[in-house]
Scaffold this motif. Sequence first.
Motif, PDB file in Angstrom:
ATOM      1  N   PHE A 191       0.818  -1.214   0.000  1.00  0.00           N
ATOM      2  CA  PHE A 191       0.000   0.000   0.000  1.00  0.00           C
ATOM      3  C   PHE A 191       0.854   1.267   0.000  1.00  0.00           C
ATOM      4  N   GLY A 192       2.052   1.168   0.594  1.00  0.00           N
ATOM      5  CA  GLY A 192       2.923   2.338   0.644  1.00  0.00           C
ATOM      6  C   GLY A 192       3.580   2.667  -0.685  1.00  0.00           C
ATOM      7  N   LEU A 193       3.870   1.655  -1.500  1.00  0.00           N
ATOM      8  CA  LEU A 193       4.590   1.868  -2.760  1.00  0.00           C
ATOM      9  C   LEU A 193       3.701   1.882  -3.996  1.00  0.00           C
ATOM     10  N   ARG A 194       2.447   1.431  -3.851  1.00  0.00           N
ATOM     11  CA  ARG A 194       1.562   1.319  -5.009  1.00  0.00           C
ATOM     12  C   ARG A 194       1.355   2.668  -5.703  1.00  0.00           C
ATOM     13  N   GLY A 195       1.086   3.701  -4.917  1.00  0.00           N
ATOM     14  CA  GLY A 195       0.867   5.034  -5.480  1.00  0.00           C
ATOM     15  C   GLY A 195       2.095   5.602  -6.165  1.00  0.00           C
ATOM     16  N   PRO A 196       3.258   5.645  -5.451  1.00  0.00           N
ATOM     17  CA  PRO A 196       4.479   6.195  -6.059  1.00  0.00           C
ATOM     18  C   PRO A 196       4.898   5.483  -7.348  1.00  0.00           C
ATOM     19  N   ILE A 197       4.748   4.143  -7.400  1.00  0.00           N
ATOM     20  CA  ILE A 197       5.122   3.409  -8.610  1.00  0.00           C
ATOM     21  C   ILE A 197       4.224   3.816  -9.780  1.00  0.00           C
ATOM     22  N   LYS A 198       2.927   3.919  -9.534  1.00  0.00           N
ATOM     23  CA  LYS A 198       1.998   4.282 -10.611  1.00  0.00           C
ATOM     24  C   LYS A 198       2.252   5.698 -11.122  1.00  0.00           C
ATOM     25  N   GLU A 199       2.681   6.571 -10.224  1.00  0.00           N
ATOM     26  CA  GLU A 199       2.975   7.955 -10.622  1.00  0.00           C
ATOM     27  C   GLU A 199       4.147   8.035 -11.601  1.00  0.00           C
ATOM     28  N   HIS A 200       5.056   7.070 -11.527  1.00  0.00           N
ATOM     29  CA  HIS A 200       6.230   7.079 -12.400  1.00  0.00           C
ATOM     30  C   HIS A 200       5.988   6.350 -13.725  1.00  0.00           C
ATOM     31  N   LEU A 201       4.808   5.768 -13.894  1.00  0.00           N
ATOM     32  CA  LEU A 201       4.462   5.126 -15.156  1.00  0.00           C
ATOM     33  C   LEU A 201       3.921   6.178 -16.130  1.00  0.00           C
ATOM     34  N   PRO A 202       3.950   5.906 -17.447  1.00  0.00           N
ATOM     35  CA  PRO A 202       3.403   6.861 -18.419  1.00  0.00           C
ATOM     36  C   PRO A 202       1.958   7.221 -18.101  1.00  0.00           C
ATOM     37  N   THR A 203       1.614   8.481 -18.299  1.00  0.00           N
ATOM     38  CA  THR A 203       0.259   8.946 -17.997  1.00  0.00           C
ATOM     39  C   THR A 203      -0.767   8.222 -18.868  1.00  0.00           C
ATOM     40  N   ALA A 204      -1.780   7.673 -18.211  1.00  0.00           N
ATOM     41  CA  ALA A 204      -2.832   6.932 -18.921  1.00  0.00           C
ATOM     42  C   ALA A 204      -3.935   7.882 -19.337  1.00  0.00           C
ATOM     43  N   THR A 205      -4.374   7.776 -20.606  1.00  0.00           N
ATOM     44  CA  THR A 205      -5.433   8.646 -21.114  1.00  0.00           C
ATOM     45  C   THR A 205      -6.684   7.860 -21.517  1.00  0.00           C
ATOM     46  N   THR A 206      -6.580   6.536 -21.537  1.00  0.00           N
ATOM     47  CA  THR A 206      -7.725   5.695 -21.889  1.00  0.00           C
ATOM     48  C   THR A 206      -7.954   4.647 -20.804  1.00  0.00           C
TER      49      THR A 206
END
Length: 297
Positions: A191-206
């Motif tokens: 739960f602590g790392l899920r958010g930060p990891i997703k933030e570093h992935l390419p921005t999703a538009t679909t």
Amino acid sequence: MMDSEAHEKRPPILTSSKQDISPHIAHVSDLRHYLCGYCAAFNNVALTFPIQKVLFRQQLYGIKTRDAVLQLKRDGFRNLYRGILPPLMQKTTTLALMFGLYEDLSCLLRKHINTPEFATRSLAAVLAGATEAVFTPLERVQTLLQDHRHHDKFTNTYQAFKALKCHGIREYYRGLVPILFRNGCSNVLFFGLRGPIKEHLPTATTHSAHLVNDFICGGLLGAMLGILFFPMNVVKARMQSQIGGEFQSIPEVFQKIWLERDRKLINLFRGAHLNYHRSLISWGIINATYEFLLKVI
């Protein structure tokens, strides 16, 4: 004048009634986290159970992947999904609690404890993991049903539970300590790392891009945690494969396994590569399914 005053008083009454109802609506909507966690677990177990069974054989006996697969072939297709009921019951329940309790406890602790956000969420994650451990008997029975040494003793979940009954309630909770340690620590990291990891992935538009990002995020975390806690799961599997006898501590069981495997780290992590890929797929499925259902329910 009285009619005018009465008219002016009506809006506050309507507003008040909405305020009275809103906490109930908010409470009901929180159940989504439990439902989404349950469905995500069901989807995952149904798809990945055969892989988990190969991994379990490697953890228990320290054998190679090929030998574990050959064991399953000898057991036959009829026994491939033997033992799926306990993990299906255990995983759906524990993941429902993991996601649901984490959200509920985070909100509850924020209201009553004045601590940093990280500390509050970490405590919520540990408490959710400890609650999951209540269902250790299901994980215990799953271990027995997957161990081919016990195939002639019982053929289904009910018989396995019955076989443990004569040893007392404590026997159902053999392996509880490593499960508590694994659940608490892995929940904090997940739960602590899920958010930060997703933030570093390419921005999703679909919607499909969001699904892919959630799969990658969950998969990477699952794979990392699977490797990190692999030795603890090896100890847990050894503890839970035993019926009756002495209850040994984590250091005692670990030392026995370490000696059996020639004091080599590579032998201790036998099956870890398969666990890595299984965790990558499993937690990718879990996280993607959970986030998708959370948006549509």
